[in-house]
Structures are given as C-alpha cells and as structure tokens.
Design an enzyme around this catalytic site. Structure first.
Site, PDB file in Angstrom:
ATOM      1  N   HIS A 549       0.849  -1.185   0.000  1.00 21.46           N
ATOM      2  CA  HIS A 549       0.000   0.000   0.000  1.00 21.46           C
ATOM      3  C   HIS A 549       0.887   1.239   0.000  1.00 21.46           C
ATOM      4  O   HIS A 549       2.104   1.154   0.141  1.00 21.46           O
ATOM      5  CB  HIS A 549      -0.901   0.014   1.248  1.00 21.46           C
ATOM      6  CG  HIS A 549      -0.119   0.105   2.529  1.00 21.46           C
ATOM      7  ND1 HIS A 549       0.585  -0.983   3.043  1.00 21.46           N
ATOM      8  CD2 HIS A 549       0.108   1.131   3.380  1.00 21.46           C
ATOM      9  CE1 HIS A 549       1.199  -0.615   4.165  1.00 21.46           C
ATOM     10  NE2 HIS A 549       0.930   0.656   4.379  1.00 21.46           N
ATOM     11  N   ASP A 551       0.875   5.271   1.893  1.00 17.30           N
ATOM     12  CA  ASP A 551       0.301   5.796   3.137  1.00 17.30           C
ATOM     13  C   ASP A 551      -0.597   7.013   2.965  1.00 17.30           C
ATOM     14  O   ASP A 551      -1.319   7.371   3.892  1.00 17.30           O
ATOM     15  CB  ASP A 551       1.427   6.135   4.124  1.00 17.30           C
ATOM     16  CG  ASP A 551       2.041   4.889   4.742  1.00 17.30           C
ATOM     17  OD1 ASP A 551       1.395   3.827   4.685  1.00 17.30           O
ATOM     18  OD2 ASP A 551       3.159   4.968   5.273  1.00 17.30           O
ATOM     19  N   HIS A 621       4.740  -0.011  -0.220  1.00 15.89           N
ATOM     20  CA  HIS A 621       5.476  -0.886   0.691  1.00 15.89           C
ATOM     21  C   HIS A 621       4.520  -1.863   1.363  1.00 15.89           C
ATOM     22  O   HIS A 621       3.314  -1.648   1.411  1.00 15.89           O
ATOM     23  CB  HIS A 621       6.223  -0.075   1.752  1.00 15.89           C
ATOM     24  CG  HIS A 621       5.315   0.806   2.570  1.00 15.89           C
ATOM     25  ND1 HIS A 621       4.816   2.011   2.095  1.00 15.89           N
ATOM     26  CD2 HIS A 621       4.794   0.658   3.820  1.00 15.89           C
ATOM     27  CE1 HIS A 621       4.044   2.558   3.016  1.00 15.89           C
ATOM     28  NE2 HIS A 621       4.000   1.763   4.069  1.00 15.89           N
ATOM     29  N   ARG A 631       6.761  -9.541  16.619  1.00 14.34           N
ATOM     30  CA  ARG A 631       7.467  -8.387  16.039  1.00 14.34           C
ATOM     31  C   ARG A 631       6.869  -7.113  16.602  1.00 14.34           C
ATOM     32  O   ARG A 631       5.671  -6.862  16.478  1.00 14.34           O
ATOM     33  CB  ARG A 631       7.314  -8.403  14.517  1.00 14.34           C
ATOM     34  CG  ARG A 631       7.784  -7.149  13.786  1.00 14.34           C
ATOM     35  CD  ARG A 631       7.246  -7.205  12.366  1.00 14.34           C
ATOM     36  NE  ARG A 631       7.665  -6.126  11.519  1.00 14.34           N
ATOM     37  CZ  ARG A 631       7.026  -4.961  11.392  1.00 14.34           C
ATOM     38  NH1 ARG A 631       5.934  -4.712  12.126  1.00 14.34           N
ATOM     39  NH2 ARG A 631       7.466  -4.042  10.551  1.00 14.34           N
TER      40      ARG A 631
END
Length: 717
Positions: A549, A551, A621, A631
């Site tokens: 996508h 941002d 990204h 994570r």
C-alpha cells in the site's frame, strides 16, 4: 358493441405493454426488484433487477441517439436566413428541436419521456451500480455462481472500499467452480481498458501495440464524451428545491438552464477521465493520449503521425517548449514543404470547449454563476480580469510549492550523535527513503518491549486480537495517550510511558532534519504495534502481514496510479518505523514498484533501526508475514499540516507535564516510578507548530525532455 370496443382496447393496451418498443421506467422495475429481494423471492428479484439495468441503459441510449438525430434534423446553424422578428429566428429552431425530441423519445420509449424521470436517490444508486449488489445475492441464492461473481465484481469495481463486498469477492475466489473469467466488469468502459493496456505496452517499450491501444482509447474516450454531453441536455436540476424563491423570468430561466448544460458538458471530461471506483480524475486525459502517441509513433518511425499528434497536443499547450522543439525536428525530417496539421476531431474539440468556456465565464462575471474549470490548459486570456487575481495567486502558490519540493532534496545534518545512515535512497533503489541505525539502545528497546508486555497484561486498550490484515497473526496496538493513562492507573511504569513519548519525538526530529530541514513536521499518528504469529495457523500461509500500500493515497496497480483521495490519509507526508526487536521470523519491510509485485528494496528489523520514507505513490510498501514469534515496532506518521496534528499526543504531553509538576512538589521525587536521569538520549522537548500542506498537482509537459513526464524514469515519481 361496447364490450367489443372494450375488448379491442384491452388487446391494444396489452400489445403496447409487450411491444419491444416500450421501455418500462427503470426506477419502477428497480423498486419492484428490491421488494422481491427483501421478500426473498430470488428469481423474481434477479429478473426485475436485470430488467431495470436494461431499461436504464436503454433510456440513456435513447436520449443519446435522439439528441444526435435531432441535432441533424433540426439544426440551429447553416439554414437559410429567416425574415421577420428575431424571436422567430431564434426560437423557431428551438421549438422544432423540442418537437423532434418528443417524437423520437416517444417512439423509442413507448411512453411519455416524463414517465422516465427518476428521483435523485434512484439515479445515484444506478451511478454507484447498487443494483449489482442485490443481484449478486440473488444469483448466489439461485445457485448461478458465475453470474453472482460477475455481478459482485461489477459492483466492487465501482465501490472498492465496500468492506462486505471485499469479503464476498475473497470468498468467491476460494470457491470451487469459480473461474477467473467470471470476475468481469459488466459495465466496463472500453476506453479505460484500452488506455491501461496502451500505457502498459508503452512502459514496456512495445510501441506498435501501444499505438494501437492508445488510438482505440482516444476514439472510445471521445465517443464516451459525446454521450455524456448529450445526456447533459435533460431537465434542469434545481439545487435548492426546498427553498421558495421567486421564479426567474423567461430569459433568466433560459440562461440559467443553458449555463447548467454548458457546465455539465465541461465536466464530462472529468467523468471519462475518472476510473470506476475512483474520485480523482486523471489530469489532462485527452492531451496525455496525444503526448503518448506522439512519442510512440516517433519510436516506430512514423514521423507523419507523430507530427500530427504533436500539432494536436499544441492546441492545448501552444507554448510547451519540449513539444515545440519536437515540431521543429519533425519539420526538418519531413521537409519544410510538408504540411503538418492537427487532427480535425481535436480541433473541433478544442474550439467547442473554448466557446463554451467563454460563455460560462461571461455568466460567472455578469450573472453570478460559479465554475470549477476541469482543464489545466484553459488560456489565461479567457479568464475575466476580476478573476485573474485569484488565478495568479494559485499559480504563485504552486510555484512556491515547487520550490519547496526542490528544497526538500537538500539534506540537513542529523540532530543527534551516534546515529548512522545505513541505507539511502540510491542504495534502496527509490526516492525519499532512508534507514538509520542506533536510534535506540538495547536497554531502551527492552524497556519499550516491557511496556508492551505490561500494557497487554493490563488488558486495557492493548488486548491482542486478530490482525486486520491477516487471520494468521494477532495484533496489539498502543497509543501515547493510552500509555500515559495506563501509567496514571499504575498498570505500567511511568518511565516506560515517558520513553515511548520521547523516543517517538526523537524519531520525528531525525526525519524532519533529514527530509525537511527548516520545515516543521507534526505527528499525524503514533502507534506502538506488536504482531504475533498464530502458531497453529502458519501451514501453507501465502499472505502478507500487511499488504502492499501507500500511506497517503489509494494504490491502483493496474492503472499504475495512486489516487490521493479519501479514505486515504491524504494529509500524511512522511512515514517511519522504529523497530524494537529482531527475535522473530519474517516481518521485514519491503518496497515495490507501482505494480505492487516488483520488489525494489527490503529492510530487516532490528533494535534501534528507523526506516523513514515519504508517504506517497513513490513508496509502495508492505510487510512480509510474521511466521514465528512477536514483532514489535513504533509506527510513525508525520504531516506538514498543523490542523491534522495528532491530538492524542497533545493530551499525552499534558498528562506528562502534570506528572512533572507533581514530582516537583515536596517529597515528589521519592514517589514510586519517579523518572531517573541517564536513561537515554531520547529525552527531548515535545512541541508543535504549523506548516502549509503541499500540493502535488502540476501541468504535464513542463519538465519533459522526450517522453511524457508521468511515464519517464521510475525514480522521478
């Protein structure tokens, strides 16, 4: 005898009702279809909804064809001069045109045209393809899977943000018996399909194929434009139907309706230039065809047609220096004696548009009308003098914003010692990308990880749930304000909450100094996020932790475009991710081309690593799947617009200041959880100030050398 007449009349009415020339109003069919849908009468619902769509298309075709026919039959210009009063000369052809339209539409529709005037709500439903939403359910219930998939896909193309339909589409993809061919747009516009195919061939340097598809697209686009213009000549739409105002006189009413038609015609270029499902139109849609065709014809050695396209393009931008240089080159290659003229259809398009703009701007200046000109190429001399001030102001603003973009290329010094640039844009095969290391120490990463664990145990605002992007991971998120509130309640350590605030501020200062020195960046949103792999659901996993996508815009891989429009966060200018750990599998960040498939760079997470990049279409990204472990990272978004600054952060700072005041009181320093010095270099003051948001809109061709600007080297996005 009476009964015989009655029988004959009934037979005539029945014949008229079933006559192929009679078109039942689509709004009535639609209403009956929706009623059948909610009555779960799926067969009748499907039949009525399909008939409604057919009627809607038939009505548009009838209006288009009748207006075209009557334009020829009852022409306004070219007839013999008329004697007598001017009103007869003016309104005589108008009455003849009205008579022609009434007869033509009556014969095509089988009823009075007024019977087909649907409400605004119904018209909006058909423009949004709402009938297909009902149809896909009806077909699914009838076990007609192929038709259900086509209906669902047709609706979804025009409504890509419809979450329920997105889920339905994914379910259809997983069903056995569903073929890829079933996912077809039943309302597809031919010019968009040809345009996107032409652009793809163009980008692949396949110029012969590009020429064929772009010529097809231009022809279909101009045809769609004419259809749209014809449909503008309908009944006048009253903007304020509920307000009771004095009715205008004869000439005022004529002028108001005529200007409404002209403005509608002018907006048609936006309609054909807007891909279904999008809000923003592709700028300079018609000129861009000529720009691309000029280059493609030149590449295949057809200088005659290349020159013709260049001459046509110059009708829109007569002072475009790169294109003027190309024209000189073509004249040299073809010989000065070779006449090069613009395409006749483009000449007509430009002349007609300029005539309409002139009339509209007259109405704006003298009749109080308003007008949002859809074209960037409108000549300055056409704009009234009293409106040119605002026009010049907009141009100066655009010029200043261009200078600001150039200034952004100058990198400022980093505000903290010890931080290193590990990868820059060149090493990451893109623009406006960078990776910093040593932003946090190992102990600071551990403290922030402890904050995530304590917040999870508190269970308030940080409870693990399924990730919104994949069912194979659990998702936890903590804002700065929630962290402060948990600290107030004693659920987390004040020092860890304060570190969260300070580490994010340190990251902001680093990003600001590197990308926008001298121009303030505000926080748009700050989120401490952990993604944990669901151990029992990793087998055969094919999805991503976060799909590709951008941002601040809606990524359109097929059209090679990113639409900066809601629901995207259009005010975001820069993004950052500050990693806290690396003891997990997967979870790396990767950048791609606009196609969302070609990976250009990857970033491996580790403690204290900050990756930052501009938020636009130049940086698509995604995040690889987290296949094992947990994570954690700090997700950061920034904006130049103070009005979009993060309000939760302001409240969090107030809580922290209140805490500091309490500690300054007698014995305050001995309370549990008091801050200790020497914790980190992250302790920075937090402040905010304003900055004007940037605009990315500029005229194509202004910086072109040979290829058109939008499709040159990829690193120029």
């Amino acid at each position: 005898m009476a009964s015989l007449l009655c029988l004959c009349l009934c037979l005539l009415l029945a014949a008229a009702a079933t006559s192929p020339g009679r078109l039942v109003p689509y709004d009535l069919l639609y209403a009956d279809g929706v009623r059948a849908y909610f009555a779960r009468d799926w067969g009748r619902a499907a039949e009525l909804l399909q008939r409604a769509l057919h009627s809607y298309a038939g009505l548009r075709a009838a209006r288009r064809d009748c207006r075209a026919a009557c334009r020829r039959e009852a022409a306004f210009l070219g007839g013999p001069p008329r004697a007598g009063p001017w009103e007869a000369a003016l309104f005589g052809p108008v009455l003849q045109r009205a008579d022609c339209l009434q007869h033509c539409l009556g014969s095509r529709l089988g009823a009075a045209p007024s019977a087909h005037h649907a409400s605004l709500a119904i018209r909006r439903d058909f423009e949004r393809r709402e009938p297909y939403n009902y149809l896909q359910v009806a077909f699914f219930q009838l076990k007609k899977l192929d038709q259900a998939v086509s209906a669902a896909h047709t609706f979804f193309v025009a409504n890509p943000q419809h979450l329920q339909m997105r889920e339905d589409i994914e379910k259809y993809r997983r069903m056995s018996g569903v073929k890829s061919d079933n996912f077809r747009d039943l309302e597809a516009t031919p010019h968009w399909e040809a345009y996107e195919a032409g652009v793809q061939h163009y980008n692949a340097d396949e110029y012969l194929q590009a020429v064929a598809r772009l010529e097809e697209s231009l022809t279909e686009a101009l045809s769609a434009l004419e259809e749209c213009r014809a449909l503008c000549e309908g009944p006048r739409e009253d903007e304020d139907e509920e307000e009771e105002e004095m009715q205008p006189g004869l000439y005022e009413a004529i002028a108001a309706h005529y200007i409404q038609v002209l403005k509608c015609r002018q907006q048609c270029v936006l309609e054909i230039a807007t891909k279904p499902g999008r809000i923003s139109a592709t700028e300079d849609f018609i000129p861009s065809h000529l720009d691309l065709l000029q280059f493609a014809y030149n590449q295949v050695g057809n200088q005659v047609l290349a020159a013709e396209c260049a001459a046509s393009y110059l009708l829109f931008y007569p002072m475009d220096e790169p294109m003027l240089e190309k024209m000189k080159q073509y004249h040299t290659e073809l010989g000065e004696d070779t006449a090069v003229t613009a395409r006749e259809i483009i000449q007509h398009y430009v002349q007609r548009s300029l005539m309409e703009k002139k009339l509209i701007y007259y109405a704006v200046e003298h009749l109080g009308e308003s007008f949002d000109d859809p074209d960037l190429w409108t000549p300055d001399e056409l704009i009234p003098e009293n409106l040119k001030g605002k026009h010049r102001e907009d141009q100066e603003k655009q010029k200043q914003e261009t200078l600001n973009v150039e200034e952004m290329k100058k990198r400022g010094p980093l505000p903290f010692e010890g931080i290193v640039v590990t990868m820059d844009s060149h090493q990451m095969n893109g623009t406006q990308r960078v990776v910093f290391d040593r932003v946090l120490t190992e102990s600071e990463c551990k403290d922030l990880l402890r904050l995530t664990k304590a917040a999870g145990e508190a269970g308030d605002g940080y409870r693990a749930r399924r990730s919104p992007h994949t069912p194979h991971e659990r998702f936890e998120g903590l804002t700065v304000l929630k962290a402060m509130q948990l600290a107030q309640n004693g659920d987390v350590d004040w020092r860890d909450a304060k570190l969260f605030l300070q580490a994010s501020e340190k990251s902001r200062k680093i990003v600001e100094s590197y990308f926008t020195p001298g121009k303030k960046l505000h926080f748009s949103f700050t989120h401490l996020v952990c993604r944990t792999a669901v151990d029992e659901e990793q087998g055969g996993r094919m999805d991503l932790s976060h799909p590709v996508h951008a941002d601040n815009c809606l990524l359109d891989p097929e059209g090679q475009e990113c639409w900066r429009e809601p629901p995207a966060y259009v005010y975001r200018d820069y993004s950052g991710i500050l990693y806290l750990n690396d003891d997990f599998q997967g979870g790396g960040l990767f950048f791609t081309e606009m196609d969302t498939v070609t990976v250009t760079a990857e970033v491996r997470p580790k403690c204290g690593r900050l990756v930052a990049f501009s938020s636009g279409k130049e940086n698509p990204h995604g995040v690889w799947a987290v296949s094992r472990g947990r994570r954690c990272a700090m997700a950061l978004w920034y904006t130049h617009s103070q009005e979009h600054a993060e309000q939760e952060r302001v409240k969090a700072e107030e809580v922290m200041q209140q805490r500091a005041v309490e500690q300054d009181r007698p014995n305050g320093g001995e309370r549990q959880g008091a801050d200790h010095s020497g914790r980190s270099s992250s302790e920075l003051p937090v402040s905010s100030s304003g900055a004007r948001p940037m605009s990315w809109r500029h005229k194509p061709g202004s910086d072109r050398t040979q290829r058109p600007k939008e499709l040159r080297a990829r690193d120029e996005f």
